[in-house]
Design an enzyme around this catalytic site. Structure first.
Site, PDB file in Angstrom:
ATOM      1  N   LYS A 157       0.834  -1.209   0.000  1.00 36.94           N
ATOM      2  CA  LYS A 157       0.000   0.000   0.000  1.00 36.94           C
ATOM      3  C   LYS A 157       0.872   1.263   0.000  1.00 36.94           C
ATOM      4  CE  LYS A 157      -2.247  -1.431   3.684  1.00 36.94           C
ATOM      5  NZ  LYS A 157      -1.568  -2.742   3.807  1.00 36.94           N
ATOM      6  N   THR A 158       1.860   1.297   0.895  1.00 38.58           N
ATOM      7  CA  THR A 158       2.743   2.471   0.952  1.00 38.58           C
ATOM      8  C   THR A 158       3.506   2.606  -0.364  1.00 38.58           C
ATOM      9  OG1 THR A 158       3.005   2.000   3.291  1.00 38.58           O
ATOM     10  CG2 THR A 158       4.554   3.565   2.341  1.00 38.58           C
TER      11      THR A 158
ATOM     12  N   ASP B 231      -1.615   6.648   6.400  1.00 38.42           N
ATOM     13  CA  ASP B 231      -1.566   5.220   6.695  1.00 38.42           C
ATOM     14  C   ASP B 231      -2.512   4.954   7.872  1.00 38.42           C
ATOM     15  OD1 ASP B 231      -0.707   2.656   6.370  1.00 38.42           O
ATOM     16  OD2 ASP B 231       1.246   2.929   7.310  1.00 38.42           O
TER      17      ASP B 231
ATOM     18  N   THR C 211      -5.815  -1.477   6.909  1.00 37.76           N
ATOM     19  CA  THR C 211      -5.851  -2.941   7.004  1.00 37.76           C
ATOM     20  C   THR C 211      -7.245  -3.371   7.462  1.00 37.76           C
ATOM     21  OG1 THR C 211      -5.000  -2.659   9.236  1.00 37.76           O
ATOM     22  CG2 THR C 211      -3.404  -3.281   7.553  1.00 37.76           C
TER      23      THR C 211
ATOM     24  N   ARG D 184       6.503  -8.050   1.898  1.00 41.14           N
ATOM     25  CA  ARG D 184       7.418  -7.623   2.973  1.00 41.14           C
ATOM     26  C   ARG D 184       8.077  -8.835   3.632  1.00 41.14           C
ATOM     27  NH1 ARG D 184       4.600  -4.116   6.324  1.00 41.14           N
ATOM     28  NH2 ARG D 184       5.434  -2.340   5.213  1.00 41.14           N
TER      29      ARG D 184
HETATM   30  P1  ADP Z   1       2.126  -1.913   3.214  1.00 44.77           P
HETATM   31  O1  ADP Z   1       2.150  -0.419   3.117  1.00 44.77           O
HETATM   32  O2  ADP Z   1       0.941  -2.533   2.524  1.00 44.77           O
HETATM   33  O3  ADP Z   1       2.287  -2.424   4.616  1.00 44.77           O
HETATM   34  P2  ADP Z   1       4.661  -1.714   1.755  1.00 44.77           P
HETATM   35  O4  ADP Z   1       4.234  -0.903   0.592  1.00 44.77           O
HETATM   36  O5  ADP Z   1       5.423  -1.005   2.830  1.00 44.77           O
HETATM   37  O6  ADP Z   1       3.410  -2.486   2.397  1.00 44.77           O
HETATM   38  O7  ADP Z   1       5.523  -2.939   1.183  1.00 44.77           O
HETATM   39  C1  ADP Z   1       6.421  -3.678   1.986  1.00 44.77           C
HETATM   40  C2  ADP Z   1       7.657  -4.037   1.219  1.00 44.77           C
HETATM   41  O8  ADP Z   1       7.315  -4.929   0.161  1.00 44.77           O
HETATM   42  C3  ADP Z   1       8.358  -2.858   0.553  1.00 44.77           C
HETATM   43  O9  ADP Z   1       9.747  -3.035   0.724  1.00 44.77           O
HETATM   44  C4  ADP Z   1       8.064  -2.961  -0.906  1.00 44.77           C
HETATM   45  O10 ADP Z   1       9.182  -2.630  -1.635  1.00 44.77           O
HETATM   46  C5  ADP Z   1       7.751  -4.423  -1.093  1.00 44.77           C
HETATM   47  N1  ADP Z   1       6.646  -4.596  -2.058  1.00 44.77           N
HETATM   48  C6  ADP Z   1       5.325  -4.616  -1.732  1.00 44.77           C
HETATM   49  N2  ADP Z   1       4.579  -4.846  -2.828  1.00 44.77           N
HETATM   50  C7  ADP Z   1       5.437  -4.954  -3.858  1.00 44.77           C
HETATM   51  C8  ADP Z   1       5.261  -5.221  -5.258  1.00 44.77           C
HETATM   52  N3  ADP Z   1       4.036  -5.427  -5.778  1.00 44.77           N
HETATM   53  N4  ADP Z   1       6.353  -5.258  -6.035  1.00 44.77           N
HETATM   54  C9  ADP Z   1       7.588  -5.100  -5.499  1.00 44.77           C
HETATM   55  N5  ADP Z   1       7.822  -4.866  -4.174  1.00 44.77           N
HETATM   56  C10 ADP Z   1       6.768  -4.797  -3.364  1.00 44.77           C
END
Ligand code: ADP
Length: 353
Positions: free
Chosen positions: A81-82, A126, A175, A234
């Protein structure tokens, strides 16, 4: 990027960070999260439908030469998401301001962020479901009318001065989409649901990350890692780093599937990607509650964990992989769970749900 207020974790999330396969960022690892984040939509692996929708949405905004509508990103932690929020800002070539629901304690905190936004800027919130109610109400108006009412003075003499805001785009991440009040949900022009990644997509993601980190994986190793990553980028990246540690300590030039297996066994991650807490949850249902049904609170107390952690981190994956079923009466372990624990399922296990 301007960091307004670092996202704050709740206690449950802090405790999750002690888990090897927690999907929450670990305190000392966000920098590594950063280095593995793709910067463009093209580099974002998997989720093809979502990517196509988002691409269209952004292209249309660019053609109309206006900031896009507000975007809501929903899904379990660690699914990107981030990353997507950063990609949107990058694709639109606009700055992004980052904050989170728990970091905003008063409506005034949010008003001051909103009133300092520039035209077209992205505001990433977030854990938006954790905004305090007054801030949420202020946000509705800001998102719809691009206006905030600034309170001047206190008590009976206080008055509010409307302040016009430039057009901006809110990207909310959650979430717990169900916890968002519907008026807030209705203000988003585009909602994307991120789902767990299939193994093949995670395999590609691991290969990409290995390339970025300069890790030499032998054939079959990315597959081994993807099978144990709970469908979560992650976690995949984190396991990859732990396997790299193993390779460094054992002076390996190349990491083979056996090394992956040995390293992850050391961290107590089993062949299905289940860790100690997942297994504790399944064991508790089966051994202490005779397979269930058991309520979330009783279950969490039995494994000594916050119910939010059990509900948002363990359960979605256990349910998706068919180890656990949520019924109106509580959680029930499936036949697959009994078998995974090396036990013979009860005769009536399938009648419980
Ligand atoms: P969330 O915000 O949903 O908790 P993040 O965006 O922080 O998740 O993602 C966590 C990690 O996974 C980051 O290091 C990101 O680079 C990697 N990541 C997540 N989704 C992808 C994707 N579709 N392709 C490549 N890397 C991803």
């Amino acid at each position: 990027m301007v960091e307004t207020n670092g996202p704050q974790s709740n206690r449950g999330a802090d405790e999750q960070s002690l888990r090897m396969i927690s999907s929450e960022p670990i305190g000392n690892e966000p920098v590594s999260d950063e280095e593995l984040r793709p910067r463009a939509l093209e580099g974002f692996i998997g989720q093809p439908l979502l990517k196509a929708q988002l691409q269209l949405f952004l292209d249309a905004a660019r053609k109309r030469d206006v900031p896009p509508d507000h975007i809501l990103l929903a899904g379990p932690p660690g699914l990107g998401k981030t990353t997507l929020a950063m990609i949107v800002a990058n694709e639109l070539q606009v700055p992004i301001r980052v904050t989170s629901g728990p970091a905003i304690q008063h409506a005034g905190d949010l008003a001051s962020i909103l009133s300092s936004l520039d035209e077209g800027e992205v505001l990433f919130i977030d854990e938006i479901h954790r905004l305090p109610r007054p801030a949420e109400e202020l946000l509705y108006i800001a998102m719809e009318d691009f206006r905030v009412d600034v309170m001047v003075g206190k008590g009976p003499g206080a008055s509010s001065i409307p302040l016009t805001l430039p057009r901006f785009t809110v990207i909310g991440a959650t979430t717990r989409e169900g916890m968002l009040p519907s008026p807030l949900r209705a203000r988003f022009g585009f909602t994307a649901h991120l789902d767990f990644y299939p193994h093949e997509e995670l395999e590609r993601l691991i290969e990409r990350s290995a390339g970025v980190l300069g890790i030499n994986l032998a054939s079959g190793s990315a597959r081994q890692l993807s099978l144990r990553s709970r469908g979560t980028p992650r976690i995949a990246n984190r396991l990859l780093r732990r396997v790299r540690d193993w390779a460094i300590v054992h002076d390996l030039d190349e990491i083979g599937p056996d090394d992956v297996q040995a390293a992850l066994e050391l961290y107590q991650i089993d062949s299905e990607g289940l860790d100690r807490l997942d297994l504790a949850v399944l064991n508790a249902i089966v051994k202490n509650f005779d397979g269930g049904p058991v309520g979330l609170n009783n279950l969490s107390a039995m494994v000594g964990e916050e119910s939010e952690t059990v509900e948002t981190v363990c359960e979605p994956y256990l349910v998706r992989e068919g180890f656990l079923v949520r019924t109106p009466k509580g959680r029930v372990a499936t036949e697959k769970a009994w078998q995974h624990l090396g036990l013979v399922p009860k005769d009536d296990v399938n009648k419980l749900f």
